[in-house]
Design a protein around this motif. Structure first.
Motif, PDB file in Angstrom:
ATOM      1  N   ARG A   1     -25.985  18.655 -38.087  1.00 21.15           N
ATOM      2  CA  ARG A   1     -25.344  17.454 -38.639  1.00 21.15           C
ATOM      3  C   ARG A   1     -23.855  17.446 -38.312  1.00 21.15           C
ATOM      4  NH1 ARG A   1     -27.051  13.793 -41.741  1.00 21.15           N
ATOM      5  NH2 ARG A   1     -28.738  15.010 -42.635  1.00 21.15           N
ATOM      6  N   LYS A   2     -23.207  18.594 -38.443  1.00 19.37           N
ATOM      7  CA  LYS A   2     -21.771  18.679 -38.145  1.00 19.37           C
ATOM      8  C   LYS A   2     -21.517  18.341 -36.673  1.00 19.37           C
ATOM      9  CE  LYS A   2     -17.825  21.787 -38.374  1.00 19.37           C
ATOM     10  NZ  LYS A   2     -17.350  23.142 -38.581  1.00 19.37           N
ATOM     11  N   LEU A   3     -22.357  18.852 -35.780  1.00 21.44           N
ATOM     12  CA  LEU A   3     -22.203  18.560 -34.358  1.00 21.44           C
ATOM     13  C   LEU A   3     -22.455  17.081 -34.081  1.00 21.44           C
ATOM     14  CD1 LEU A   3     -21.636  19.770 -31.560  1.00 21.44           C
ATOM     15  CD2 LEU A   3     -24.096  20.217 -31.365  1.00 21.44           C
ATOM     16  N   LEU A   4     -23.473  16.513 -34.710  1.00 25.18           N
ATOM     17  CA  LEU A   4     -23.769  15.093 -34.532  1.00 25.18           C
ATOM     18  C   LEU A   4     -22.607  14.230 -35.028  1.00 25.18           C
ATOM     19  CD1 LEU A   4     -25.801  12.972 -33.607  1.00 25.18           C
ATOM     20  CD2 LEU A   4     -26.841  13.095 -35.888  1.00 25.18           C
ATOM     21  N   GLU A   5     -22.024  14.590 -36.157  1.00 29.80           N
ATOM     22  CA  GLU A   5     -20.864  13.850 -36.669  1.00 29.80           C
ATOM     23  C   GLU A   5     -19.695  13.911 -35.693  1.00 29.80           C
ATOM     24  OE1 GLU A   5     -20.256  15.617 -40.520  1.00 29.80           O
ATOM     25  OE2 GLU A   5     -21.899  14.474 -41.425  1.00 29.80           O
ATOM     26  N   GLU A   6     -19.511  15.060 -35.055  1.00 33.71           N
ATOM     27  CA  GLU A   6     -18.441  15.206 -34.062  1.00 33.71           C
ATOM     28  C   GLU A   6     -18.671  14.255 -32.882  1.00 33.71           C
ATOM     29  OE1 GLU A   6     -17.056  18.606 -30.857  1.00 33.71           O
ATOM     30  OE2 GLU A   6     -17.853  19.289 -32.777  1.00 33.71           O
ATOM     31  N   ILE A   7     -19.902  14.156 -32.437  1.00 35.51           N
ATOM     32  CA  ILE A   7     -20.236  13.270 -31.317  1.00 35.51           C
ATOM     33  C   ILE A   7     -20.014  11.806 -31.705  1.00 35.51           C
ATOM     34  CG2 ILE A   7     -22.144  12.450 -29.854  1.00 35.51           C
ATOM     35  CD1 ILE A   7     -23.226  15.414 -30.094  1.00 35.51           C
ATOM     36  N   ILE A   8     -20.478  11.430 -32.896  1.00 37.27           N
ATOM     37  CA  ILE A   8     -20.301  10.057 -33.367  1.00 37.27           C
ATOM     38  C   ILE A   8     -18.814   9.720 -33.475  1.00 37.27           C
ATOM     39  CG2 ILE A   8     -20.643   8.502 -35.334  1.00 37.27           C
ATOM     40  CD1 ILE A   8     -23.312  10.046 -35.847  1.00 37.27           C
ATOM     41  N   HIS A   9     -18.042  10.626 -34.052  1.00 39.27           N
ATOM     42  CA  HIS A   9     -16.594  10.412 -34.202  1.00 39.27           C
ATOM     43  C   HIS A   9     -15.925  10.231 -32.834  1.00 39.27           C
ATOM     44  CE1 HIS A   9     -12.604  10.613 -35.909  1.00 39.27           C
ATOM     45  NE2 HIS A   9     -12.294  11.537 -35.030  1.00 39.27           N
ATOM     46  N   LYS A  10     -16.285  11.079 -31.879  1.00 35.33           N
ATOM     47  CA  LYS A  10     -15.713  10.987 -30.530  1.00 35.33           C
ATOM     48  C   LYS A  10     -16.073   9.639 -29.896  1.00 35.33           C
ATOM     49  CE  LYS A  10     -13.912  12.700 -26.675  1.00 35.33           C
ATOM     50  NZ  LYS A  10     -12.554  12.325 -26.397  1.00 35.33           N
ATOM     51  N   ALA A  11     -17.331   9.236 -30.021  1.00 34.66           N
ATOM     52  CA  ALA A  11     -17.762   7.945 -29.460  1.00 34.66           C
ATOM     53  C   ALA A  11     -17.007   6.799 -30.117  1.00 34.66           C
ATOM     54  CB  ALA A  11     -19.272   7.772 -29.634  1.00 34.66           C
ATOM     55  N   GLN A  12     -16.877   6.838 -31.436  1.00 36.16           N
ATOM     56  CA  GLN A  12     -16.169   5.769 -32.148  1.00 36.16           C
ATOM     57  C   GLN A  12     -14.707   5.709 -31.739  1.00 36.16           C
ATOM     58  OE1 GLN A  12     -17.093   6.730 -36.241  1.00 36.16           O
ATOM     59  NE2 GLN A  12     -18.836   5.318 -36.254  1.00 36.16           N
ATOM     60  N   SER A  13     -14.101   6.873 -31.472  1.00 40.88           N
ATOM     61  CA  SER A  13     -12.695   6.874 -31.045  1.00 40.88           C
ATOM     62  C   SER A  13     -12.532   6.199 -29.686  1.00 40.88           C
ATOM     63  CB  SER A  13     -12.144   8.303 -31.007  1.00 40.88           C
ATOM     64  OG  SER A  13     -12.642   9.016 -29.892  1.00 40.88           O
ATOM     65  N   GLU A  14     -13.617   6.105 -28.930  1.00 36.73           N
ATOM     66  CA  GLU A  14     -13.612   5.423 -27.638  1.00 36.73           C
ATOM     67  C   GLU A  14     -14.252   4.043 -27.734  1.00 36.73           C
ATOM     68  OE1 GLU A  14     -15.438   8.037 -24.753  1.00 36.73           O
ATOM     69  OE2 GLU A  14     -14.203   9.731 -25.414  1.00 36.73           O
ATOM     70  N   ASN A  15     -14.507   3.589 -28.971  1.00 38.87           N
ATOM     71  CA  ASN A  15     -15.131   2.290 -29.234  1.00 38.87           C
ATOM     72  C   ASN A  15     -16.493   2.152 -28.542  1.00 38.87           C
ATOM     73  OD1 ASN A  15     -15.048  -0.103 -30.708  1.00 38.87           O
ATOM     74  ND2 ASN A  15     -14.369  -1.268 -28.925  1.00 38.87           N
ATOM     75  N   ARG A  16     -17.271   3.223 -28.621  1.00 38.30           N
ATOM     76  CA  ARG A  16     -18.610   3.235 -28.034  1.00 38.30           C
ATOM     77  C   ARG A  16     -19.655   3.503 -29.116  1.00 38.30           C
ATOM     78  NH1 ARG A  16     -18.972   5.525 -22.110  1.00 38.30           N
ATOM     79  NH2 ARG A  16     -16.922   4.988 -21.299  1.00 38.30           N
ATOM     80  N   SER A  17     -20.840   2.968 -28.914  1.00 40.30           N
ATOM     81  CA  SER A  17     -21.987   3.294 -29.745  1.00 40.30           C
ATOM     82  C   SER A  17     -22.659   4.537 -29.184  1.00 40.30           C
ATOM     83  CB  SER A  17     -23.005   2.145 -29.734  1.00 40.30           C
ATOM     84  OG  SER A  17     -22.447   0.987 -30.301  1.00 40.30           O
ATOM     85  N   VAL A  18     -23.491   5.158 -30.001  1.00 39.74           N
ATOM     86  CA  VAL A  18     -24.320   6.276 -29.561  1.00 39.74           C
ATOM     87  C   VAL A  18     -25.768   5.815 -29.623  1.00 39.74           C
ATOM     88  CG1 VAL A  18     -25.007   8.675 -29.982  1.00 39.74           C
ATOM     89  CG2 VAL A  18     -22.671   7.943 -30.531  1.00 39.74           C
ATOM     90  N   TYR A  19     -26.492   6.006 -28.546  1.00 39.92           N
ATOM     91  CA  TYR A  19     -27.914   5.673 -28.476  1.00 39.92           C
ATOM     92  C   TYR A  19     -28.696   6.956 -28.261  1.00 39.92           C
ATOM     93  CZ  TYR A  19     -27.277   0.612 -28.212  1.00 39.92           C
ATOM     94  OH  TYR A  19     -26.994  -0.690 -28.506  1.00 39.92           O
ATOM     95  N   LEU A  20     -29.907   7.000 -28.826  1.00 40.16           N
ATOM     96  CA  LEU A  20     -30.783   8.145 -28.624  1.00 40.16           C
ATOM     97  C   LEU A  20     -32.225   7.721 -28.845  1.00 40.16           C
ATOM     98  CD1 LEU A  20     -31.972   9.478 -31.546  1.00 40.16           C
ATOM     99  CD2 LEU A  20     -29.550   9.903 -31.813  1.00 40.16           C
ATOM    100  N   GLU A  21     -33.123   8.573 -28.389  1.00 42.78           N
ATOM    101  CA  GLU A  21     -34.546   8.377 -28.600  1.00 42.78           C
ATOM    102  C   GLU A  21     -35.114   9.677 -29.158  1.00 42.78           C
ATOM    103  OE1 GLU A  21     -32.659   6.275 -25.642  1.00 42.78           O
ATOM    104  OE2 GLU A  21     -33.527   8.191 -25.033  1.00 42.78           O
TER     105      GLU A  21
END
Length: 192
Positions: free
Chosen positions: A130-150
């Motif tokens: 969860r901590k790693l996933l939050e880091e990825i989401i935060h990084k994407a948001q700082s670049e104004n990007r969404s995160v997609y996954l399957e």
């Protein structure tokens, strides 16, 4: 190279029973073939995305940036190696069709495509992933990007939803593949 082997080992263990992963590898030597898939994915994400490893080195994630992905001689060699060591020639049409269906559900604007996230099986349920996933989401948001996954794992659905993902589509590939996304933050508007 050390991180590549380490990351591939974590992801191989984490995805050993994953329907989506197992649907694209050829029969026999399953663990060997999954590891080759993870090494391939590490190479692609290293070149055209990002590789994340938790501080304690017990969780990792592979993210590709589709807007930066290119066909190069090196990437073609990776693809050929993948066919020979992992998928086999018989699965090429299935894999290409599957990838086209997945890509059709992705946005046209730049986004993070979270290919894989996994935690050492002996360390799962400790909050590391969860901590790693939050880091990825935060990084994407700082670049104004969404995160997609399957995911094909039903047990992962609540985990992704608790992390701020929304389920927006499902596809039948002989198993159900669930599609998730985060919302990109609104960019700051300048009033003139």
């Amino acid at each position: 190279m050390e991180d590549k082997i380490y990351v591939a080992d974590i992801l191989t263990a984490a995805f050993e029973n994953n329907q989506s992963v197992n649907s694209i590898i050829q029969q026999g030597q399953r663990e060997y073939r999954i590891k080759r898939l993870m090494e391939y994915s590490f190479d692609v994400c290293s070149a055209f995305g990002a590789v994340y490893l938790s501080d304690d080195r017990q969780a990792c994630a592979l993210v590709v940036f589709p807007d930066q992905k290119q066909t190069t001689l090196r990437s073609l060699l990776w693809d050929l190696k993948l066919v020979f060591t992992c998928t086999g020639f018989r699965k090429i049409n299935y894999i290409l069709g599957r990838e086209a269906r997945i890509k059709a559900l992705h946005p046209t604007e730049p986004f993070y495509h979270l290919w894989y996230i996994g935690v050492n099986p002996q360390r799962q349920n400790e909050g590391i992933g969860r901590k790693l996933l939050e880091e990825i989401i935060h990084k994407a948001q700082s670049e104004n990007r969404s995160v997609y996954l399957e995911t094909s794992m039903l047990k992962n659905i609540p985990w992704y939803q608790k992390s701020g993902f929304e389920l927006f589509a499902e596809q039948d590939f002989g198993y159900t593949l669930y599609f998730f996304r985060t919302k990109a933050p609104e960019s700051e508007k300048v009033v003139l």
